[in-house]
Design a protein around this motif. Structure first.
Motif, PDB file in Angstrom:
ATOM      1  N   ALA A 150     -20.855  -2.023  -9.356  1.00 13.29           N
ATOM      2  CA  ALA A 150     -20.701  -3.153  -8.441  1.00 13.29           C
ATOM      3  C   ALA A 150     -19.377  -3.873  -8.652  1.00 13.29           C
ATOM      4  O   ALA A 150     -18.766  -4.374  -7.704  1.00 13.29           O
ATOM      5  CB  ALA A 150     -21.866  -4.129  -8.618  1.00 13.29           C
ATOM      6  N   LEU A 151     -18.908  -3.901  -9.908  1.00 11.87           N
ATOM      7  CA  LEU A 151     -17.639  -4.560 -10.207  1.00 11.87           C
ATOM      8  C   LEU A 151     -16.449  -3.618 -10.060  1.00 11.87           C
ATOM      9  O   LEU A 151     -15.300  -4.059 -10.143  1.00 11.87           O
ATOM     10  CB  LEU A 151     -17.668  -5.139 -11.627  1.00 11.87           C
ATOM     11  CG  LEU A 151     -18.693  -6.258 -11.875  1.00 11.87           C
ATOM     12  CD1 LEU A 151     -18.642  -6.714 -13.325  1.00 11.87           C
ATOM     13  CD2 LEU A 151     -18.438  -7.433 -10.943  1.00 11.87           C
ATOM     14  N   GLY A 152     -16.720  -2.328  -9.869  1.00 11.79           N
ATOM     15  CA  GLY A 152     -15.639  -1.373  -9.645  1.00 11.79           C
ATOM     16  C   GLY A 152     -15.054  -0.774 -10.894  1.00 11.79           C
ATOM     17  O   GLY A 152     -13.858  -0.468 -10.941  1.00 11.79           O
ATOM     18  N   SER A 153     -15.867  -0.585 -11.937  1.00 11.17           N
ATOM     19  CA  SER A 153     -15.348   0.003 -13.171  1.00 11.17           C
ATOM     20  C   SER A 153     -16.414   0.883 -13.804  1.00 11.17           C
ATOM     21  O   SER A 153     -17.602   0.550 -13.795  1.00 11.17           O
ATOM     22  CB  SER A 153     -14.929  -1.099 -14.158  1.00 11.17           C
ATOM     23  OG  SER A 153     -14.526  -0.533 -15.396  1.00 11.17           O
ATOM     24  N   ARG A 191      -8.952  -6.794  -9.864  1.00 15.73           N
ATOM     25  CA  ARG A 191     -10.323  -6.782  -9.348  1.00 15.73           C
ATOM     26  C   ARG A 191     -11.075  -7.988  -9.905  1.00 15.73           C
ATOM     27  O   ARG A 191     -11.894  -7.872 -10.804  1.00 15.73           O
ATOM     28  CB  ARG A 191     -11.049  -5.492  -9.723  1.00 15.73           C
ATOM     29  CG  ARG A 191     -10.382  -4.247  -9.167  1.00 15.73           C
ATOM     30  CD  ARG A 191     -11.150  -3.005  -9.570  1.00 15.73           C
ATOM     31  NE  ARG A 191     -10.462  -1.793  -9.158  1.00 15.73           N
ATOM     32  CZ  ARG A 191     -10.860  -0.563  -9.477  1.00 15.73           C
ATOM     33  NH1 ARG A 191     -11.952  -0.399 -10.214  1.00 15.73           N
ATOM     34  NH2 ARG A 191     -10.181   0.499  -9.069  1.00 15.73           N
ATOM     35  N   ALA A 192     -10.772  -9.139  -9.396  1.00 13.87           N
ATOM     36  CA  ALA A 192     -11.387 -10.359  -9.896  1.00 13.87           C
ATOM     37  C   ALA A 192     -12.896 -10.316  -9.658  1.00 13.87           C
ATOM     38  O   ALA A 192     -13.338 -10.257  -8.512  1.00 13.87           O
ATOM     39  CB  ALA A 192     -10.777 -11.572  -9.205  1.00 13.87           C
ATOM     40  N   PRO A 193     -13.705 -10.327 -10.708  1.00 13.35           N
ATOM     41  CA  PRO A 193     -15.156 -10.242 -10.518  1.00 13.35           C
ATOM     42  C   PRO A 193     -15.718 -11.538  -9.952  1.00 13.35           C
ATOM     43  O   PRO A 193     -15.263 -12.636 -10.294  1.00 13.35           O
ATOM     44  CB  PRO A 193     -15.684  -9.970 -11.926  1.00 13.35           C
ATOM     45  CG  PRO A 193     -14.655 -10.577 -12.833  1.00 13.35           C
ATOM     46  CD  PRO A 193     -13.336 -10.401 -12.132  1.00 13.35           C
ATOM     47  N   GLY A 194     -16.695 -11.414  -9.089  1.00 14.44           N
ATOM     48  CA  GLY A 194     -17.401 -12.572  -8.565  1.00 14.44           C
ATOM     49  C   GLY A 194     -18.811 -12.605  -9.102  1.00 14.44           C
ATOM     50  O   GLY A 194     -19.246 -11.691  -9.815  1.00 14.44           O
TER      51      GLY A 194
END
Length: 527
Positions: free
Chosen positions: A372-375, A393-396
């Motif tokens: 979901a966070l792209g990693s 990729r600033a996590p929200g």
């Protein structure tokens, strides 16, 4: 005679014959055949052909005014109280052909040809098990057909609403901290059966739902193995009256979704397919070219390379470290007790799923959060998920998770960023915030040379043990709140009070003095 069960029917929601009879505006009345509640109609069709077989597709309510029997059946129709004898009568052949074509029911209209329904027709329908419906003179055949289509539209709308709501429910379940178990529980509840996730080799990874009759679990496991061996996408079967279905997840992953349900509704296949897609995403390896490069970076680190050497494989620019835990621990009472993980009391399957301790994620949940966070650089240890994420990729905030994010760091500062993320997570849990970032803006510490600041911190904090220093840091960051500090450190509030009193004694300082607090906070920021 062909098998009616094998006759294809239109792909439309069936209408219970009882619902049509309940329409007071139609005034229909059943004269023969099985109970209307056990009969479904797929559409209505009017015909005056003596042999309707070639014109029926199956599942119809055939409507006739009996024009075709005016003369042909005059000698075999019989009289009231004396129906025609023998199986070769006109109505006997007529009804048998309707049954052979798969007709669902026969509607006989009164007037203008017949004043009453012929008794021989009633007897034939009773003999062949075909529901016979009397249509009064005031009701037109087009009115009956329109009522059928109206009921079908209502059924279709209800089915679409059910599927849509279930799809939303499955998507919501996939965003929970325990996504795999949540998706299986939701699917099992929607199909009123059991859902099982099989791993490579046929092992049961997770399951939820109602207990099944003896032999069903074994049959479902065998069906799942069949899907794996034949590399087919889906397979279906029946065991002990229970409908079974198996869905392969992805290509070559080895995971299979098995579903057992007592009734196979039209929307159940759609729901199971949606669940299979979600589970594919949750269990997938996601080994793209980028993922391969990151795996190579991990291997090189294990073989002795430095973070600076492998940084190009991870990504360009600086990196942030994310620490995450499920929301459940934040519900722990300040007194130190552990709160139970939230559960849906309306879901009976929730009580049949074996899960880990409250608030402790599993490997699949950790992998899903990383995706979901792209990693793909995800580590799970001691109930905390750690993720290495490129700075761009600033996590929200993530539903069901509490996140702590470090300041952007170069490879040489990754260990310090890991510590920052842990502190940010502790503050987020204590303040019930979904996400806290460490060092959102520069402070006074940036105005002092780092070497001088670190030397001052070592001297000032030398009397404190690491545990005392960490307690003091958390207590100061939370404005002296005993309860929040206890939550952040997972200790009792009395323990916090004792440690802070010990810090004040060892430092010989008044911790109620704002200047003292500021100096200590400055020093703690350097460690």
């Amino acid at each position: 005679m062909s098998d009616p069960a094998a006759t294809p029917v239109p792909p439309t929601p069936p209408v219970p014959l009882s619902a049509l009879l309940a329409r007071e505006d139609l005034g229909l009345r059943q004269l023969a055949g099985p109970a209307a509640a056990d009969v479904v109609v797929h559409w209505a069709h009017a015909s005056e052909m003596a042999d309707p077989f070639p014109y029926l597709l199956g599942g119809e309510l055939l409507l006739t005014a009996g024009v075709h029997v005016t003369r042909a059946a005059a000698s075999s129709a019989g009289t009231p109280g004396r129906p025609a004898s023998g199986s070769g009568g006109y109505f006997d052949g007529y009804v048998s052909r309707i049954v052979a074509a798969g007709g669902a029911a026969l509607g006989f209209g009164l007037a203008p040809v017949h004043d009453t329904v012929p008794h021989a027709l009633v007897a034939a329908c009773e003999a062949y098990g075909l529901p016979l419906i009397e249509v009064p003179p005031r009701t037109t055949f087009s009115g009956v057909a329109r009522a059928v289509w109206q009921l079908m539209a209502q059924a279709r709308t209800a089915e679409l609403r059910r599927v849509t709501e279930a799809q939303q429910s499955l998507a919501t379940a996939a965003a929970r901290p325990d996504p795999v178990s949540s998706v299986l529980r939701r699917l099992a509840r929607h199909v009123d059966g059991r859902a099982v996730l099989y791993g490579p080799g046929g092992t049961r990874v997770a399951e939820a739902g109602r207990d099944q009759p003896e032999g069903v679990d074994g049959a479902l496991t065998e069906l799942a193995a069949t899907v794996t061996r034949r590399a087919s996408a889906t397979a279906t079967d029946t065991a002990a009256g229970v409908h079974l279905a198996a869905y392969a997840l992805g290509a070559g992953q080895g995971f299979v979704l098995g579903v057992a349900a007592p009734h196979r509704g039209r929307g159940d296949h759609t729901l199971s397919s949606v669940a299979a897609v979600l589970l594919t995403l949750l269990t997938g390896d996601q080994l793209s070219s980028t993922g391969a490069a990151r795996s190579a970076a991990l291997v090189r680190l294990l073989l002795g390379a430095t973070p600076q050497d492998v940084a190009p494989l991870v990504g360009t620019g600086r990196t942030v470290v994310v620490h995450a835990r499920p929301d459940a621990p934040a519900a722990r009472p300040p007194g130190g007790g552990r709160a139970a993980a939230p559960a849906d009391p309306a879901d009976p399957a929730a009580r049949r799923v074996a899960v880990g301790p409250p608030g402790v994620p599993d490997a699949v949940a950790a992998s899903a959060l990383g995706a979901a966070l792209g990693s793909a650089l995800v580590d799970l240890a001691d109930g905390v998920v750690r993720i290495l994420l490129p700075d761009d990729r600033a996590p929200g905030p993530q539903p069901g998770w509490t996140l702590g994010v470090s300041a952007p760091a170069s490879p040489a500062d990754w260990p310090a960023a890991d510590t920052q993320a842990a502190r940010a997570l502790a503050r987020a849990r204590a303040t019930r915030a979904p996400l806290v970032r460490y060092g959102d803006r520069p402070g006074l510490v940036d105005l002092v040379p780092r070497d001088a600041a670190e030397a001052h911190a070592r001297t000032l904090l030398a009397p404190l043990s690491p545990a005392l220093a960490e307690t003091l840091r958390a207590w100061l960051s939370l404005h002296g709140s005993w309860d929040r500090t206890a939550v952040a450190l997972s200790v009792h509030r009395n323990t916090v009070r004792q440690r802070i009193a010990r810090c004040a004694s060892l430092l010989d300082a008044d911790l109620d003095d704002a200047d003292v607090r500021m100096e200590l906070w400055f020093a703690l920021r350097q460690t």
